[in-house]
Write a protein that holds these residues in place. Structure first.
Motif, PDB file in Angstrom:
ATOM      1  N   THR A 146      26.836   5.085  -2.907  1.00  0.00           N
ATOM      2  CA  THR A 146      25.723   5.561  -3.723  1.00  0.00           C
ATOM      3  C   THR A 146      24.508   4.657  -3.577  1.00  0.00           C
ATOM      4  OG1 THR A 146      27.249   6.497  -5.359  1.00  0.00           O
ATOM      5  CG2 THR A 146      24.980   6.102  -6.071  1.00  0.00           C
ATOM      6  N   ILE A 147      24.729   3.357  -3.591  1.00  0.00           N
ATOM      7  CA  ILE A 147      23.637   2.400  -3.487  1.00  0.00           C
ATOM      8  C   ILE A 147      22.958   2.468  -2.133  1.00  0.00           C
ATOM      9  CG2 ILE A 147      23.093  -0.071  -3.415  1.00  0.00           C
ATOM     10  CD1 ILE A 147      25.270  -0.462  -5.520  1.00  0.00           C
ATOM     11  N   LYS A 148      23.754   2.530  -1.055  1.00  0.00           N
ATOM     12  CA  LYS A 148      23.184   2.552   0.292  1.00  0.00           C
ATOM     13  C   LYS A 148      22.342   3.798   0.530  1.00  0.00           C
ATOM     14  CE  LYS A 148      25.373   1.131   3.868  1.00  0.00           C
ATOM     15  NZ  LYS A 148      26.360   0.932   4.938  1.00  0.00           N
ATOM     16  N   SER A 149      22.629   4.862  -0.194  1.00  0.00           N
ATOM     17  CA  SER A 149      21.847   6.085  -0.051  1.00  0.00           C
ATOM     18  C   SER A 149      20.598   6.074  -0.926  1.00  0.00           C
ATOM     19  CB  SER A 149      22.712   7.305  -0.402  1.00  0.00           C
ATOM     20  OG  SER A 149      23.094   7.277  -1.772  1.00  0.00           O
ATOM     21  N   ASP A 150      20.470   5.054  -1.761  1.00  0.00           N
ATOM     22  CA  ASP A 150      19.301   4.926  -2.630  1.00  0.00           C
ATOM     23  C   ASP A 150      18.225   4.150  -1.879  1.00  0.00           C
ATOM     24  OD1 ASP A 150      17.426   4.366  -4.621  1.00  0.00           O
ATOM     25  OD2 ASP A 150      18.941   4.080  -6.171  1.00  0.00           O
ATOM     26  N   THR A 151      17.401   4.856  -1.147  1.00  0.00           N
ATOM     27  CA  THR A 151      16.404   4.205  -0.293  1.00  0.00           C
ATOM     28  C   THR A 151      15.375   3.399  -1.088  1.00  0.00           C
ATOM     29  OG1 THR A 151      15.091   6.258  -0.291  1.00  0.00           O
ATOM     30  CG2 THR A 151      16.623   5.924   1.531  1.00  0.00           C
TER      31      THR A 151
END
Length: 227
Positions: A146-151
């Motif tokens: 989830t975090i890595k997809s939060d640009t």
């Protein structure tokens, strides 16, 4: 506390957070206490010495509690010796109030549900979601994805490292955290991590190393590839 627009659940989190900043001298909750929807808040009043402020719904669709809260907050700011103001609400209508309090040099803590509009969240010195995902205890793998997809978040972290890094690309975690706090109401707990170091460790886009004592250093892995 805007009782009409904030959950009473997890109120202990609110008290625990504000206690870090000093003694809480004023505790007020605003709402139409005739409404059955405020029953959860009503049960907290005596337990936590909260003063209820009654505001009737004078006009359908209009919330008189908001105006009463704003008036009292301004009175407190100019007549009391305070350093921190805390607002419990999921209503973005308080954004102008927050910016005004900040302009007076006060720290503003915000608490609300994840549905809280971003202008109000970002205006606060720190904003903590009362329904944040660490309550659900998701797996570290799911949290990392989830975090890595939060640009937006990744960009914020990378900017903070770049602004505080040494020539070798390593940046002290303390300065990185301070830089982020000066820009936004970011709190790692809203992403399911206890602190900033845990957040960085969970993302393979960054690397960390120990410093003197209990300090840490962090570096963007892209920097490592270019050096």
């Amino acid at each position: 506390m805007d009782a009409d627009n904030a959950p009473a659940s997890n109120f202990d989190d609110v008290l625990s957070e504000v206690a870090k900043y000093g003694v809480v001298t004023i505790r007020k909750a605003y709402g139409n206490w005739k409404s059955p929807t405020l029953k959860p808040w009503e049960e907290l009043l005596h337990e936590h010495a909260i003063q209820p402020v009654q505001q009737y719904d004078l006009t359908k669709g209009k919330n008189a509690s908001d105006i009463a809260l704003v008036i009292d907050a301004m009175d407190v700011m100019y007549t009391k010796q305070i350093d921190v103001m805390c607002f419990v609400s999921s209503d973005s209508d308080f954004t102008p109030l927050v910016t005004r309090v900040l302009a007076e040099g006060k720290v503003v803590l915000g608490f609300g549900e994840r549905k809280t509009p971003s202008p109000f969240v970002n205006a606060c010195s720190k904003f903590l979601f009362l329904d944040r995902n660490d309550k659900e205890k998701p797996s570290n793998t799911n949290k990392t994805k989830t975090i890595k997809s939060d640009t937006k978040l990744i960009h914020l972290l990378r900017q903070a490292i770049e602004a505080t890094e040494e020539e070798d690309g390593w940046a002290g975690l303390g300065p990185v955290g301070s830089h982020i706090s000066n820009k936004t109401s970011f709190d790692s707990r809203n992403y399911g991590f206890k602190n900033l170091s845990s957040l960085f460790k969970a993302i393979d886009l960054f690397e960390m190393k120990r410093g003197p004592g209990n300090s840490y250093f962090v570096r963007d892995k892209r920097k490592n590839k270019s050096t």
